[in-house]
Design an enzyme around this catalytic site. Structure first.
Site, PDB file in Angstrom:
ATOM      1  N   LYS A  48      23.957 -20.935  19.111  1.00  0.00           N
ATOM      2  CA  LYS A  48      23.841 -22.114  20.551  1.00  0.00           C
ATOM      3  C   LYS A  48      23.054 -21.650  21.551  1.00  0.00           C
ATOM      4  CE  LYS A  48      26.183 -20.160  24.081  1.00  0.00           C
ATOM      5  NZ  LYS A  48      25.575 -20.291  25.091  1.00  0.00           N
ATOM      6  N   GLY A  98      21.355 -10.697  23.421  1.00  0.00           N
ATOM      7  CA  GLY A  98      20.974 -10.353  24.499  1.00  0.00           C
ATOM      8  C   GLY A  98      20.743 -11.924  25.283  1.00  0.00           C
ATOM      9  N   SER A 128      28.616 -13.620  19.090  1.00  0.00           N
ATOM     10  CA  SER A 128      30.155 -14.330  19.414  1.00  0.00           C
ATOM     11  C   SER A 128      29.750 -14.814  17.969  1.00  0.00           C
ATOM     12  CB  SER A 128      30.081 -15.491  20.142  1.00  0.00           C
ATOM     13  OG  SER A 128      30.387 -14.635  21.497  1.00  0.00           O
ATOM     14  N   ASP A 184      33.209 -17.519  24.382  1.00  0.00           N
ATOM     15  CA  ASP A 184      32.668 -18.766  22.656  1.00  0.00           C
ATOM     16  C   ASP A 184      32.327 -17.968  22.387  1.00  0.00           C
ATOM     17  OD1 ASP A 184      31.015 -19.343  25.430  1.00  0.00           O
ATOM     18  OD2 ASP A 184      28.958 -17.932  25.569  1.00  0.00           O
TER      19      ASP A 184
HETATM   20  O1  C5P Z   1      34.511 -13.763  27.448  1.00  0.00           O
HETATM   21  P1  C5P Z   1      33.140 -12.990  27.743  1.00  0.00           P
HETATM   22  O2  C5P Z   1      33.394 -11.744  26.836  1.00  0.00           O
HETATM   23  O3  C5P Z   1      31.820 -14.020  27.152  1.00  0.00           O
HETATM   24  O4  C5P Z   1      32.531 -12.905  29.310  1.00  0.00           O
HETATM   25  C1  C5P Z   1      31.551 -12.377  29.453  1.00  0.00           C
HETATM   26  C2  C5P Z   1      31.570 -11.653  31.010  1.00  0.00           C
HETATM   27  O5  C5P Z   1      31.207 -13.296  31.452  1.00  0.00           O
HETATM   28  C3  C5P Z   1      33.485 -11.499  31.960  1.00  0.00           C
HETATM   29  O6  C5P Z   1      33.765 -10.417  31.810  1.00  0.00           O
HETATM   30  C4  C5P Z   1      32.844 -12.482  33.273  1.00  0.00           C
HETATM   31  O7  C5P Z   1      31.769 -11.893  33.369  1.00  0.00           O
HETATM   32  C5  C5P Z   1      32.449 -13.823  33.329  1.00  0.00           C
HETATM   33  N1  C5P Z   1      31.976 -15.195  32.897  1.00  0.00           N
HETATM   34  C6  C5P Z   1      33.596 -16.052  32.821  1.00  0.00           C
HETATM   35  N2  C5P Z   1      33.579 -17.132  33.282  1.00  0.00           N
HETATM   36  C7  C5P Z   1      33.929 -17.619  31.916  1.00  0.00           C
HETATM   37  C8  C5P Z   1      33.364 -16.390  30.797  1.00  0.00           C
HETATM   38  C9  C5P Z   1      32.828 -15.165  30.922  1.00  0.00           C
HETATM   39  O8  C5P Z   1      33.451 -14.967  34.831  1.00  0.00           O
HETATM   40  N3  C5P Z   1      34.373 -18.044  31.609  1.00  0.00           N
END
Ligand code: C5P
Length: 310
Positions: free
Chosen positions: A11, A98, A105, A138
């Site tokens: 995406k 990365g 995801s 995501d």
């Molecule tokens: O949910 P995910 O594992 O993708 O998120 C990775 C990191 O990105 C979280 O630990 C957080 O630090 C940050 N994040 C955030 N707010 C979001 C999504 C991600 O602060 N809505």
């Protein structure tokens, strides 16, 4: 069932607005996400030994319990309550790792969709979306895909009503050595912009309403010119990551580019074009400087679905 193939598409974020902080420490977001036709492929083979074994053509990708595919398989198996279920998974990785393209995801989402079928779990789409949200912000989008407004942490989905996927073509670039940590990018965002964050749900909802009626959505329906794209994390990452600065400068030189932005927390970058021919022309014209700076490049189309059985 002998073997099941699942496609796990990448995406990009066509819009990423950081609204504020949530009580759970995550950021409240308002995004527009779009699935591309650049996809990884998972092949799933059932085994009866209770093992979840993952192999990947990219040797630098961890295949242990930290991989979202393994986490998704373990969660699904725990929820269905049959510990004897096993699977051998081959991951053919084509999405850069990365990169801010939700490759990991999307792999996890594809594992949920594919194993639900392979193991005959019988979970509904809604149940799969809820499990996906437990594993990553995501990931629900990666299950449904297409063109969606994503709110909350990113897991609250509202499909954008389109008759077909946007006709736009995408020139995507990524420096193989560049990487940006997502928690770092959000942390920097909070340091730099936290004083200006919106404070409450009423303010968040105002911004969501604005995005629902934004010129960007009319542009995706082909009814208006494409506006400038917004990614609040780009404002944080661009000054600090040299390859992001360099890549954006190159894409901004692309002939006929309608808009240029970073995807997610980076470091992948993209330019949008009216059609694939224009994107291919731009790739050809930029081939030399992109190669000289070490960037890899892909021309992609927008598609209308997420993780899909092939
Ligand atoms: O949910 P995910 O594992 O993708 O998120 C990775 C990191 O990105 C979280 O630990 C957080 O630090 C940050 N994040 C955030 N707010 C979001 C999504 C991600 O602060 N809505």
């Amino acid at each position: 069932m002998a073997e099941l193939l699942v496609s796990a598409p990448a995406k990009i974020n066509l819009h990423l607005e950081v609204l504020g902080l949530r009580p759970d420490g995550f950021h409240e977001l308002a995004m527009v996400m779009q699935t591309l036709d650049l996809a990884d492929r998972l092949s799933l083979r059932p085994t009866a030994d209770g093992r979840i074994a993952l192999h990947c053509n990219r040797k630098d990708l961890p295949t242990d319990g930290s991989n979202l595919i393994v986490k998704a398989a373990e969660l699904l198996r725990a929820r269905v309550g049959l510990p004897e279920l096993g699977v051998a998974i081959e991951l053919d990785k084509r999405i850069p790792i990365g990169a801010g393209l939700a490759g990991g995801s999307s792999n996890g989402a594809a594992a949920l969709v594919g194993l639900n079928e392979l193991w005959g779990c019988g979970f509904s789409q809604r149940q799969l979306l809820a499990m996906a949200a437990e594993l990553g912000s995501d990931m629900p989008f990666c299950i449904d895909g297409g063109t969606q407004l994503c709110f909350g942490r990113g897991e609250v989905l509202e499909p954008v009503a389109l008759e077909q996927p946007p006709a736009l073509a995408v020139l995507l670039i990524k420096h193989p050595q560049a990487s940006v940590s997502t928690p770092w990018a959000y942390g920097r965002c909070r340091e730099q912009r936290g004083d200006f964050y919106l404070q409450n749900e009423a303010e968040f909802e105002q911004r969501r309403a604005l995005l629902r009626g934004a010129p960007l959505l009319a542009a995706l329906r082909g009814e208006a010119p494409l506006p400038r794209l917004r990614n609040d994390l780009q404002a944080v990452v661009e000054p600090e990551v040299a390859s992001v600065r360099e890549g954006l400068a190159l894409l901004r030189e692309a002939p006929q580019a309608l808009a240029v932005a970073m995807s997610g927390s980076g470091p992948s970058l993209f330019a949008l074009f009216a059609d694939a021919a224009a994107a291919e022309t731009a790739r050809a014209e930029l081939a030399e400087p992109l190669a000289a700076a070490g960037f890899e490049a892909w021309v992609c189309r927008c598609t209308g679905s997420g993780a899909t059985l092939v």
